[in-house]
Design a protein around this motif. Structure first.
Motif, PDB file in Angstrom:
ATOM      1  N   VAL A   1       0.855  -1.282   0.060  1.00 53.85           N
ATOM      2  CA  VAL A   1      -0.214   0.036   0.146  1.00 53.85           C
ATOM      3  C   VAL A   1       0.777   1.296  -0.059  1.00 53.85           C
ATOM      4  O   VAL A   1       1.926   1.411   0.652  1.00 53.85           O
ATOM      5  CB  VAL A   1      -0.801  -0.032   1.276  1.00 53.85           C
ATOM      6  CG1 VAL A   1      -0.053   0.180   2.569  1.00 53.85           C
ATOM      7  CG2 VAL A   1      -1.993   1.162   1.197  1.00 53.85           C
TER       8      VAL A   1
ATOM      9  N   GLU B   1      -0.852  12.670  -7.267  1.00 53.66           N
ATOM     10  CA  GLU B   1      -0.771  11.630  -8.143  1.00 53.66           C
ATOM     11  C   GLU B   1       0.726  11.385  -8.534  1.00 53.66           C
ATOM     12  O   GLU B   1       1.067  10.271  -8.729  1.00 53.66           O
ATOM     13  CB  GLU B   1      -1.680  11.824  -9.378  1.00 53.66           C
ATOM     14  CG  GLU B   1      -3.102  11.822  -8.927  1.00 53.66           C
ATOM     15  CD  GLU B   1      -4.117  11.926 -10.129  1.00 53.66           C
ATOM     16  OE1 GLU B   1      -5.203  11.715 -10.199  1.00 53.66           O
ATOM     17  OE2 GLU B   1      -3.717  12.487 -11.165  1.00 53.66           O
TER      18      GLU B   1
ATOM     19  N   ILE C   1       2.698   9.733  -5.835  1.00 51.42           N
ATOM     20  CA  ILE C   1       2.390   8.336  -5.835  1.00 51.42           C
ATOM     21  C   ILE C   1       3.180   7.436  -6.827  1.00 51.42           C
ATOM     22  O   ILE C   1       3.787   6.395  -6.749  1.00 51.42           O
ATOM     23  CB  ILE C   1       0.973   7.921  -5.656  1.00 51.42           C
ATOM     24  CG1 ILE C   1       0.180   8.777  -4.491  1.00 51.42           C
ATOM     25  CG2 ILE C   1       0.478   6.719  -5.706  1.00 51.42           C
ATOM     26  CD1 ILE C   1      -0.948   8.890  -4.574  1.00 51.42           C
TER      27      ILE C   1
ATOM     28  N   LYS D   1       5.819   4.072  -7.123  1.00 56.17           N
ATOM     29  CA  LYS D   1       5.180   2.655  -7.395  1.00 56.17           C
ATOM     30  C   LYS D   1       6.467   1.797  -7.959  1.00 56.17           C
ATOM     31  O   LYS D   1       7.374   2.522  -8.466  1.00 56.17           O
ATOM     32  CB  LYS D   1       4.014   2.955  -8.302  1.00 56.17           C
ATOM     33  CG  LYS D   1       2.791   3.371  -7.608  1.00 56.17           C
ATOM     34  CD  LYS D   1       1.786   3.772  -8.579  1.00 56.17           C
ATOM     35  CE  LYS D   1       1.500   2.926  -9.385  1.00 56.17           C
ATOM     36  NZ  LYS D   1       0.243   3.069 -10.361  1.00 56.17           N
TER      37      LYS D   1
ATOM     38  N   ASP E   1      -2.242  -0.267 -10.373  1.00 55.66           N
ATOM     39  CA  ASP E   1      -2.778   0.514  -9.549  1.00 55.66           C
ATOM     40  C   ASP E   1      -2.676  -0.183  -8.249  1.00 55.66           C
ATOM     41  O   ASP E   1      -2.562  -1.272  -7.954  1.00 55.66           O
ATOM     42  CB  ASP E   1      -4.227   0.693  -9.825  1.00 55.66           C
ATOM     43  CG  ASP E   1      -4.747   1.619 -10.614  1.00 55.66           C
ATOM     44  OD1 ASP E   1      -3.746   2.248 -11.340  1.00 55.66           O
ATOM     45  OD2 ASP E   1      -5.985   1.371 -11.220  1.00 55.66           O
TER      46      ASP E   1
ATOM     47  N   PRO F   1      -3.341   0.280  -3.523  1.00 49.79           N
ATOM     48  CA  PRO F   1      -4.220   1.382  -2.427  1.00 49.79           C
ATOM     49  C   PRO F   1      -3.325   2.327  -2.211  1.00 49.79           C
ATOM     50  O   PRO F   1      -2.176   2.189  -1.691  1.00 49.79           O
ATOM     51  CB  PRO F   1      -4.487   0.147  -1.400  1.00 49.79           C
ATOM     52  CG  PRO F   1      -4.258  -1.381  -2.331  1.00 49.79           C
ATOM     53  CD  PRO F   1      -3.399  -1.064  -3.345  1.00 49.79           C
ATOM     54  N   VAL F   2      -4.225   3.204  -1.599  1.00 50.58           N
ATOM     55  CA  VAL F   2      -3.514   4.553  -1.112  1.00 50.58           C
ATOM     56  C   VAL F   2      -4.102   4.753   0.059  1.00 50.58           C
ATOM     57  O   VAL F   2      -5.377   4.979   0.290  1.00 50.58           O
ATOM     58  CB  VAL F   2      -3.560   5.750  -2.133  1.00 50.58           C
ATOM     59  CG1 VAL F   2      -2.968   6.834  -1.354  1.00 50.58           C
ATOM     60  CG2 VAL F   2      -2.787   5.759  -3.279  1.00 50.58           C
TER      61      VAL F   2
ATOM     62  N   LYS G   1     -10.647  10.108  -5.109  1.00 50.05           N
ATOM     63  CA  LYS G   1     -10.099   9.286  -6.275  1.00 50.05           C
ATOM     64  C   LYS G   1      -8.969   9.941  -6.847  1.00 50.05           C
ATOM     65  O   LYS G   1      -8.629  11.023  -7.242  1.00 50.05           O
ATOM     66  CB  LYS G   1     -11.109   9.211  -7.439  1.00 50.05           C
ATOM     67  CG  LYS G   1     -12.570   8.437  -6.842  1.00 50.05           C
ATOM     68  CD  LYS G   1     -13.656   8.238  -8.025  1.00 50.05           C
ATOM     69  CE  LYS G   1     -14.511   7.322  -7.809  1.00 50.05           C
ATOM     70  NZ  LYS G   1     -15.756   7.270  -8.767  1.00 50.05           N
TER      71      LYS G   1
ATOM     72  N   ALA H   1      -4.306   4.803  -8.296  1.00 49.30           N
ATOM     73  CA  ALA H   1      -5.041   4.527  -6.901  1.00 49.30           C
ATOM     74  C   ALA H   1      -5.898   3.391  -7.217  1.00 49.30           C
ATOM     75  O   ALA H   1      -7.059   3.626  -8.013  1.00 49.30           O
ATOM     76  CB  ALA H   1      -5.221   5.414  -6.068  1.00 49.30           C
ATOM     77  N   SER H   2      -6.010   2.058  -6.969  1.00 55.29           N
ATOM     78  CA  SER H   2      -7.174   1.347  -6.878  1.00 55.29           C
ATOM     79  C   SER H   2      -8.120   1.654  -5.934  1.00 55.29           C
ATOM     80  O   SER H   2      -9.419   1.426  -6.101  1.00 55.29           O
ATOM     81  CB  SER H   2      -6.647  -0.156  -6.538  1.00 55.29           C
ATOM     82  OG  SER H   2      -6.032  -0.494  -5.190  1.00 55.29           O
ATOM     83  N   ARG H   3      -7.551   2.180  -4.669  1.00 60.66           N
ATOM     84  CA  ARG H   3      -8.629   2.586  -3.797  1.00 60.66           C
ATOM     85  C   ARG H   3      -7.859   3.828  -2.876  1.00 60.66           C
ATOM     86  O   ARG H   3      -6.702   3.611  -2.719  1.00 60.66           O
ATOM     87  CB  ARG H   3      -9.028   1.649  -2.896  1.00 60.66           C
ATOM     88  CG  ARG H   3      -9.892   0.424  -3.289  1.00 60.66           C
ATOM     89  CD  ARG H   3     -10.251  -0.446  -2.070  1.00 60.66           C
ATOM     90  NE  ARG H   3      -8.988  -1.520  -1.925  1.00 60.66           N
ATOM     91  CZ  ARG H   3      -8.857  -2.108  -1.084  1.00 60.66           C
ATOM     92  NH1 ARG H   3      -9.584  -2.267   0.063  1.00 60.66           N
ATOM     93  NH2 ARG H   3      -7.628  -2.861  -0.829  1.00 60.66           N
ATOM     94  N   VAL H   4      -8.588   4.850  -2.539  1.00 60.80           N
ATOM     95  CA  VAL H   4      -8.269   5.816  -1.640  1.00 60.80           C
ATOM     96  C   VAL H   4      -8.904   5.779  -0.276  1.00 60.80           C
ATOM     97  O   VAL H   4      -9.967   5.858  -0.273  1.00 60.80           O
ATOM     98  CB  VAL H   4      -8.634   7.237  -2.025  1.00 60.80           C
ATOM     99  CG1 VAL H   4      -7.900   8.226  -1.197  1.00 60.80           C
ATOM    100  CG2 VAL H   4      -7.579   7.230  -3.489  1.00 60.80           C
TER     101      VAL H   4
END
Length: 1004
Positions: A294, A419, A422, A426, A431, A433-434, A447, A451-454
């Motif tokens: 993550v 973004e 991030i 990587k 993507d 999770p953030v 969003k 990121a797959s999820r924030v």
């Protein structure tokens, strides 16, 4: 009382406190309720940090006790994160830094790089009080360089006593792998007996392999010991006053903890614990929602810190070396990237639009921001205008700060900065999770691209204190083992057991300990030797720790409490000559060239070293330690001369010398006088003494050796501006004299010395291939690192065979990199290097992207492997951030770089998974394929390839000495590396490097 409550141990609560530069955060947590919706958080507190940290800790815990009605008898442990120790170093506070004496157990090695040689002058003068080079040290295989000498250690103790120095560092060559001789420990026992009450630090307790860097870390650690004891005592006092009869722990850099007792001995391990605490606290808050790696984004008042938390719960660590206050160290630190974005970032309206930061009102947000009645527009003000529901300050005051268009630009810019940060961290294009934490997390949208999820977990504003409370216990084993009779898997199993036992000894419960990291790195040029790094971690063994705590008595600060050190004058003979760094104007600097002779300066040497590593095509080893030595010689008054090969007389004799061996050995066993000894032995059997020196290869550390040898007191010879490779190659038969094949063997007679009294001389040989094989066999018995001296060749032969002006080429490359940094043009540093090497026709950027895979194996003493690079955009904006992550069309997809110590080729990986064909070859040897760090322009060697590095791959046309004949292509091309299915295809037309002497000779 419920059955659950009855089952709870009496002491089970954990307190975490993070004493930051701005705020002191606290949390009380019940780990037995960690999986509940409330995460077991019973109380939390956030307040400005007090001048006396003891008062701040006391206030935080007292406030939490009152809000949650908790009894001190329920608390099992208190864990504190602090920046106090690192601040003492960064601020160069003489009142908190003590003088240190350094005793090296090194035998004849490292004499040309004394302690603190590469430190800023003010830090060296403040801390280094005395040093001595003594008998001792190990070879990489565990054999002795020499045993320690008790008598000479006692002699040094008498000097240290006379100087009034109370802190001593002991550093032995390859001490981290010394489990049998225990030289550092034995030497420490002698020092403690001779100097009662003195602090003694063994380097192996501080850091791992890397001699200078480990020593630097140990010296810094020793210097702050007295201050650390006082600080930790001040942390413990409020705990006792509050009736908390529990152990106090301090968080360390890797997300685990040290006991207060250990932290007082190893305070340097706490230097970077703050960001790690935030990352681990964020992961704890998101448990049950994520089970993978993550990205943690901690948005504070001034900066945003971004780091990758592995699935094992530990942060990704920095590369082997890091910089602390201008000092190169190798202790474990989290890989954190910071950008100038926070809740207090100042927002300015300009004719061109809107700017956000990087300056900030910081901790004065509640006085200076518009919503609190101030007059400065901050990012928080603008976010409150954009999101009126936010309950922060007086939202009415922010209503008309920005127009709708400006507000849209603001939100877009914020999102873009986050973004980009991030994406920079990587390790794959997928993507991820953030987790958003910190008081400024409100700035981020829900969003984010990439990121797959924030996730914005509750209590994220005290994530650092939560991370401290839930920190685990860990231990690392970093060692070198023989793989001749055991497989990597068997050895990893054995080392893992050792790491587990070490973790249990550190205070973890055996049932909870697990291995969280394993790495095996084959050693170059050494058959059957691999470096293994294993980390294990586990939860506290509360019962054992509490039993140990109960058995302790309060003896005050420490038996070693000596108060303020008396600062006596340093002895001039033990203090390195003071040197003041000068800020060089790279646009106007001119090298000193007189009457066709180039006189090398420190600036020249630095630029040449940078260029040498880039020309090393991934091999040759880092020139860093050799640069340190060359600069030392210059500071002692040595004259370093370079001449143009075309100015040689036909009957001149051009000698050659260089280092042979493993780069891993080279980072630990620094050079003695092996190069000079080899030259001396060679001239006993060689009828024609050298009149000049030339480097066997310009690539890597050997590129400086002709200058180092030429400047030595017993030679005093000019270096020739050229070499026998034009790059780096793994074998002696891959040299241009062998290509020309006018006589064979070229490299006979030849001599090789290990610097420790052992010399091999070969008066005759049947071929250069035989020379290579025989010397490689001897190398394994001579410590895997030696100096070689090759028989001189005539001036006439040199002019025919030499790859000319390569010192000039390295200098120009280094100058190009320096200019790019100075002018903030690192984005196009690759293009600058190409321009210095002849322009677009002589080279090109082959790829830009991110390393996403590295595979290595050891065959015949050489490290073979492949490096995979995914195409991404590696440009930077004004904040040092990567631009939009999508790669330009020419760099979309993936390439791989096969290597045999040096890079062999750059091959585009087909998406259909088929084998590469001729059409997929972007570049191949003998053309130069070199990988540079996209963030600073420095070369990255094959041992340094690792996941996540942003890189630029350059291709440079090889010298026509290689490409001008089929024999040259056979020896230096793919066939010379054992690759027969790929053919050489030139990437451009070679342009002969321009001579610095020809350009700058003042006699012209």
């Amino acid at each position: 009382m419920s059955s659950t409550d009855a089952a709870k141990p009496t002491r089970h609560l954990r307190i975490g406190v993070d004493v930051g530069g701005t705020n002191t955060d606290g949390v009380i947590l019940d780990p037995l309720q960690a999986s509940s919706p409330g995460k077991g958080i019973l109380a939390w507190h956030k307040a400005p940090t007090t001048t006396n940290p003891s008062a701040g800790i006391n206030d935080a815990i007292t406030a939490m006790f009152e809000s949650a009605a908790i009894s001190p008898s329920e608390v099992a442990s208190v864990t504190i994160g602090t920046t106090h120790f690192v601040n003492a170093v960064v601020e160069r506070d003489a009142s908190r830094l003590a003088a240190v004496a350094v005793l090296r157990l090194c035998g004849p090695f490292s004499k040309h790089a004394p302690p603190c040689v590469d430190w800023p002058d003010d830090m060296r003068q403040m801390i280094l009080g005395h040093y001595a080079l003594l008998k001792g040290g190990l070879e990489v295989d565990g054999n002795l360089i020499s045993d320690i000498d008790e008598r000479e250690i006692k002699e040094q103790c008498a000097i240290i006593r006379e100087m009034g120095i109370k802190s001593v560092v002991i550093n032995g060559v390859f001490s981290p792998i010394d489990t049998l001789e225990r030289q550092e420990e034995r030497a420490a026992a002698i020092v403690k007996a001779e100097l009662p009450g003195c602090d003694v630090v063994c380097s192996k307790d501080v850091a791992n392999l890397g001699f200078l860097e480990r020593e630097n870390a140990a010296i810094l650690n020793a210097s702050i010991l007295s201050f650390a004891r006082k600080t930790i005592k001040s942390f413990q006092e409020p705990i006792k006053r509050l009736g908390l009869h529990c152990p106090v722990f301090i968080t360390q850099n890797d997300g685990t903890v040290l006991s207060g007792e250990m932290a007082a001995k190893l305070p340097i391990r706490t230097f970077s614990s703050g960001p790690t605490n935030s990352m681990r606290g964020a992961a704890f808050l998101a448990q049950g929602q994520i089970s993978e790696a993550v990205m943690v984004v901690d948005i504070g008042g001034t900066t945003t810190d971004v780091g990758l938390l592995h699935a094992n719960g530990f942060p990704r660590q920095q590369a082997a070396y890091s910089d602390l206050a201008g000092i190169r160290v190798n202790f474990s630190c989290p890989d954190i990237k910071s950008i100038g974005l926070g809740g207090g970032s100042i927002v300015r309206k300009t004719d061109r639009g809107l700017t956000i930061g990087p300056d900030s009102v910081g901790h004065k947000l509640q006085q200076e921001a518009i919503i609190f009645g101030g007059s400065t527009i901050t990012a928080t003000d603008c976010m409150v205008q954009a999101e009126p529901d936010l309950d922060i300050g007086n939202g009415e005051l922010a209503k008309n700060l920005l127009t709708d268009e400006q507000l849209s630009l603001f939100k877009k810019a914020l999102q873009g900065k986050i973004e980009k940060a991030i994406d920079k961290m990587k390790t794959s294009p997928d993507d991820i999770p953030v987790l958003l934490v910190g008081g400024g997390a409100i700035l981020s949208p829900n969003k984010l691209r990439g990121a797959s999820r924030v996730l914005k977990p509750e209590w994220s504003q005290v994530a650092n204190a939560i991370g401290a409370a839930m920190a685990r216990v860990s231990a690392v084993v970093d060692t070198v083992k023989s793989t001749e009779h055991k497989s990597n898997a068997q050895l990893l199993e054995e080392i893992s057991k050792e790491a587990i036992e070490k973790t249990v000894s550190a205070g973890a419960s055996r049932a909870s300990v697990e291995v969280v990291e394993q790495e095996a790195l084959p050693l170059q040029y050494i058959a059957h030797k691999t470096r293994f790094i294993v980390r294990a971690a586990g939860d506290f063994d509360q019962e054992k720790i509490q039993a140990q705590e109960a058995s302790k008595e309060d003896h005050g600060e420490s038996d070693n409490d000596m108060g303020q050190y008396e600062r006596l004058p340093k002895r001039p003979e033990t203090t390195p000559k003071q040197h003041i760094d000068v800020d060089i104007d790279t646009s106007t600097y001119r090298p000193t060239v007189k009457n066709r002779v180039w006189y090398i300066s420190e600036t020249d040497a630095e630029w040449i070293a940078t260029g040498c590593y880039i020309l090393g095509t991934g091999g040759g080893g880092s020139p860093y330690s050799h640069l340190v030595r060359l600069k030392q010689e210059l500071r002692k008054g040595a004259i370093v001369r370079v001449v143009n090969p075309h100015d040689l007389a036909d009957d001149d004799q051009v000698g050659c010398g260089g280092g042979v061996g493993s780069p891993t050995v080279g980072i630990e066993k620094l050079p003695a006088d092996e190069l000079l000894e080899a030259q001396d032995e060679l001239f006993r059997v060689c009828p024609n003494p050298a009149t000049h020196m030339i480097s066997i290869e310009i690539g890597g550390g050997n590129g400086l050796q002709a200058m180092i040898l030429g400047a030595s007191t017993n030679m005093d010879l000019p270096a020739v501006d050229g070499d026998w490779m034009g790059r780096a190659y793994p074998t002696k038969w891959q040299t241009t004299p062998v290509v020309f094949n006018e006589r064979s063997p070229i490299w006979s007679p030849i001599a090789m010395s290990d610097g420790n009294g052992n010399v091999v001389v070969m008066p005759r040989a049947t071929s250069d291939l035989a020379v290579e094989r025989i010397l490689r066999a001897a190398l394994a018995q001579m410590g895997s690192s030696t100096g070689c001296a090759e028989s001189p060749v005539s001036g006439a032969e040199t002019k025919r065979w030499v790859v000319e002006h390569t010192i000039s080429q390295a200098w120009r490359i280094g100058r190009g990199v320096a200019r790019a940094r100075k002018e903030n043009r690192v984005d196009n540093v690759a293009e600058s290097i190409i321009e210095e090497c002849g322009g677009s026709g002589a080279g090109r950027v082959l790829w830009k992207g991110k390393i996403v895979g590295v595979e290595r194996t050891l065959r015949g003493g050489y490290v073979y492997g492949e490096c995979f690079i995914e195409g991404v955009d590696v440009r930077q904006d004004d904040d040092g951030l990567q631009q939009d992550g999508a790669a330009p069309p020419s760099f979309q997809g993936r390439i791989k770089i096969p290597f045999k110590n040096e890079n062999i080729a750059a091959l585009r990986v087909r998406e259909d998974g088929q084998d590469e064909g001729q059409e997929d070859v972007l570049a191949i040897a003998p053309d130069l394929i070199t990988v540079i760090d996209a963030q600073n322009g420095e070369a990255i060697g094959t041992p340094e390839y690792r996941y996540g590095l942003l890189v630029v791959v350059l291709g440079l046309a090889a010298s026509d000495k290689w490409t001008g004949s089929q024999r040259g292509i056979d020896l230096g091309g793919p066939a010379g590396f054992g690759i027969d299915h790929l053919a050489f295809r030139p990437l451009g037309a070679f342009v002969k490097p321009r001579s610095v002497i020809d350009e700058f000779d003042r006699a012209l």
